[in-house]
Design a protein around this motif. Structure first.
Motif, PDB file in Angstrom:
ATOM      1  N   GLU A   1      -3.510   1.251  12.152  1.00  0.00           N
ATOM      2  CA  GLU A   1      -2.653   0.066  11.326  1.00  0.00           C
ATOM      3  C   GLU A   1      -3.004   1.145   9.891  1.00  0.00           C
ATOM      4  O   GLU A   1      -2.231  -0.184   9.308  1.00  0.00           O
ATOM      5  N   GLU A   2      -4.031   2.003   9.123  1.00  0.00           N
ATOM      6  CA  GLU A   2      -3.955   2.072   8.068  1.00  0.00           C
ATOM      7  C   GLU A   2      -2.919   3.146   7.688  1.00  0.00           C
ATOM      8  O   GLU A   2      -2.557   2.974   7.068  1.00  0.00           O
ATOM      9  N   PHE A   3      -2.608   3.760   8.358  1.00  0.00           N
ATOM     10  CA  PHE A   3      -0.810   4.622   8.337  1.00  0.00           C
ATOM     11  C   PHE A   3      -0.125   3.526   7.742  1.00  0.00           C
ATOM     12  O   PHE A   3       1.144   3.970   7.367  1.00  0.00           O
ATOM     13  N   ASP A   4       0.529   2.410   8.957  1.00  0.00           N
ATOM     14  CA  ASP A   4       1.568   1.804   8.812  1.00  0.00           C
ATOM     15  C   ASP A   4       1.299   1.000   7.405  1.00  0.00           C
ATOM     16  O   ASP A   4       2.797   1.070   6.704  1.00  0.00           O
ATOM     17  N   ARG A   5       0.755   0.545   6.663  1.00  0.00           N
ATOM     18  CA  ARG A   5       0.026   0.153   5.823  1.00  0.00           C
ATOM     19  C   ARG A   5       0.963   0.893   4.416  1.00  0.00           C
ATOM     20  O   ARG A   5       1.487   1.163   3.509  1.00  0.00           O
ATOM     21  N   MET A   6      -0.009   2.204   4.827  1.00  0.00           N
ATOM     22  CA  MET A   6       0.785   3.595   3.838  1.00  0.00           C
ATOM     23  C   MET A   6       1.669   4.340   3.755  1.00  0.00           C
ATOM     24  O   MET A   6       3.168   3.730   3.462  1.00  0.00           O
ATOM     25  N   PHE A   7       3.136   3.419   5.074  1.00  0.00           N
ATOM     26  CA  PHE A   7       3.810   4.172   5.152  1.00  0.00           C
ATOM     27  C   PHE A   7       5.107   3.671   4.981  1.00  0.00           C
ATOM     28  O   PHE A   7       6.135   3.584   4.639  1.00  0.00           O
TER      29      PHE A   7
ATOM     30  N   SER B   1       4.383   1.122   2.101  1.00  0.00           N
ATOM     31  CA  SER B   1       4.089   0.661   1.412  1.00  0.00           C
ATOM     32  C   SER B   1       5.111   0.697   0.060  1.00  0.00           C
ATOM     33  O   SER B   1       4.891   0.381  -1.175  1.00  0.00           O
ATOM     34  N   GLY B   2       5.953   2.104   0.695  1.00  0.00           N
ATOM     35  CA  GLY B   2       7.255   1.562  -0.643  1.00  0.00           C
ATOM     36  C   GLY B   2       7.319   2.968  -0.935  1.00  0.00           C
ATOM     37  O   GLY B   2       8.446   3.617  -1.747  1.00  0.00           O
ATOM     38  N   GLU B   3       6.053   3.956  -0.427  1.00  0.00           N
ATOM     39  CA  GLU B   3       5.711   5.528  -1.291  1.00  0.00           C
ATOM     40  C   GLU B   3       6.798   6.244  -0.527  1.00  0.00           C
ATOM     41  O   GLU B   3       7.142   6.226   0.701  1.00  0.00           O
TER      42      GLU B   3
ATOM     43  N   ASP C   1       8.356  11.795   0.924  1.00  0.00           N
ATOM     44  CA  ASP C   1       7.670  13.385   0.874  1.00  0.00           C
ATOM     45  C   ASP C   1       6.293  13.054  -0.088  1.00  0.00           C
ATOM     46  O   ASP C   1       5.159  14.200   0.196  1.00  0.00           O
ATOM     47  N   GLU C   2       6.070  12.071  -0.755  1.00  0.00           N
ATOM     48  CA  GLU C   2       4.847  12.176  -1.621  1.00  0.00           C
ATOM     49  C   GLU C   2       4.357  11.625  -0.724  1.00  0.00           C
ATOM     50  O   GLU C   2       2.382  12.401  -1.197  1.00  0.00           O
ATOM     51  N   LEU C   3       4.310  11.330   0.053  1.00  0.00           N
ATOM     52  CA  LEU C   3       3.263  10.563   1.512  1.00  0.00           C
ATOM     53  C   LEU C   3       2.828  11.924   2.104  1.00  0.00           C
ATOM     54  O   LEU C   3       1.549  12.412   2.598  1.00  0.00           O
TER      55      LEU C   3
END
Length: 231
Positions: A60-66, A68-70, A73-75
């Motif tokens: 769930e935490e990774f989904d939010r990061m993925f 997020s629009g970042e 490459d930066e992620l």
């Protein structure tokens, strides 16, 4: 005579501990095996609940990061090539292959999409091994523990009949302890098997749901990269 036999039987200690110590060596080994299998099974069950909860939280935490629009490459630079979480590892495997598929001139090597898919499939397979490790023991315990307990019961009843033949008596004081000792083995077999079967089914379903989430993410990620390739 019957009252006397009942009185003698009532003087016998029928606690599980006493029945264990009076059992034959073979039945004792069976009981110890079943007790050990039960404790080991519960250890696996508790550990799996902890691991699966952590895996769901991490996904769930990774989904939010993925999402997020970042930029990807930066992620990827942020989490690194060898992150801790399962979802992070799958993403890192795909991104690592994505970067390796670029030539020095910036062009992609042919077959990049297939290699990215394989890289993530390998990462998913590794996570599946971790998620399902130990479930085989629960399945084996659930399938075999009743039969192991039944073997102990049959052996115990055999010993009880031998005691009856030696004592030349079939009164309750002679028969009851041996039968009770034998039946404890079956009871322990059921105590080990029933939770193993119930939680094996539960944990297998949980594992399948977690793996389905990983596979769905891999498919979405591959689609995103395919769009970039087409662009």
């Amino acid at each position: 005579m019957e009252a006397e036999a009942i009185g003698l039987a009532s003087d016998v200690d029928f606690s599980v501990t006493a029945l264990f110590w009076r059992a034959t060596p073979t039945v004792k080994i069976v009981m110890l095996m079943l007790i050990g299998a039960s404790f080991w099974g519960w250890a696996i069950i508790v550990q799996k609940f902890i691991n699966y909860r952590a895996a769901r939280r991490e996904a769930e935490e990774f989904d939010r990061m993925f999402w997020s629009g970042e930029p990807l490459d930066e992620l990827f630079d942020k989490i690194g090539t060898d992150p801790d979480g399962a979802a992070h590892k799958i993403f890192a495997a795909g991104m690592s292959e994505w970067r390796r598929s670029h030539r020095d001139d910036g062009q992609l090597i042919a077959g990049a999409t297939a290699r990215i898919d394989r890289s993530m499939d390998v990462a998913i397979s590794k996570q599946e091994e971790k998620l399902t490790y130990g479930l085989g023991f629960l399945a084996t315990t659930g399938a075999t523990a009743p039969f192991i307990g039944l073997f102990g019961t049959v052996w115990g009843i055999k010993h009880a009949f031998e005691e009856i033949a030696i004592s030349q008596s079939t009164n309750l004081a002679v028969v009851a302890p041996g039968i009770a000792e034998a039946l404890v083995a079956t009871a322990l077999g059921l105590v080990a098997a029933i939770p193993a079967v119930i939680f094996y089914n539960k944990l297998s379903a949980d594992s399948d749901r977690i793996m389905s989430g990983y596979e769905a993410f891999a498919d979405e990620f591959t689609t995103i990269l395919s769009r970039q390739l087409d662009a």
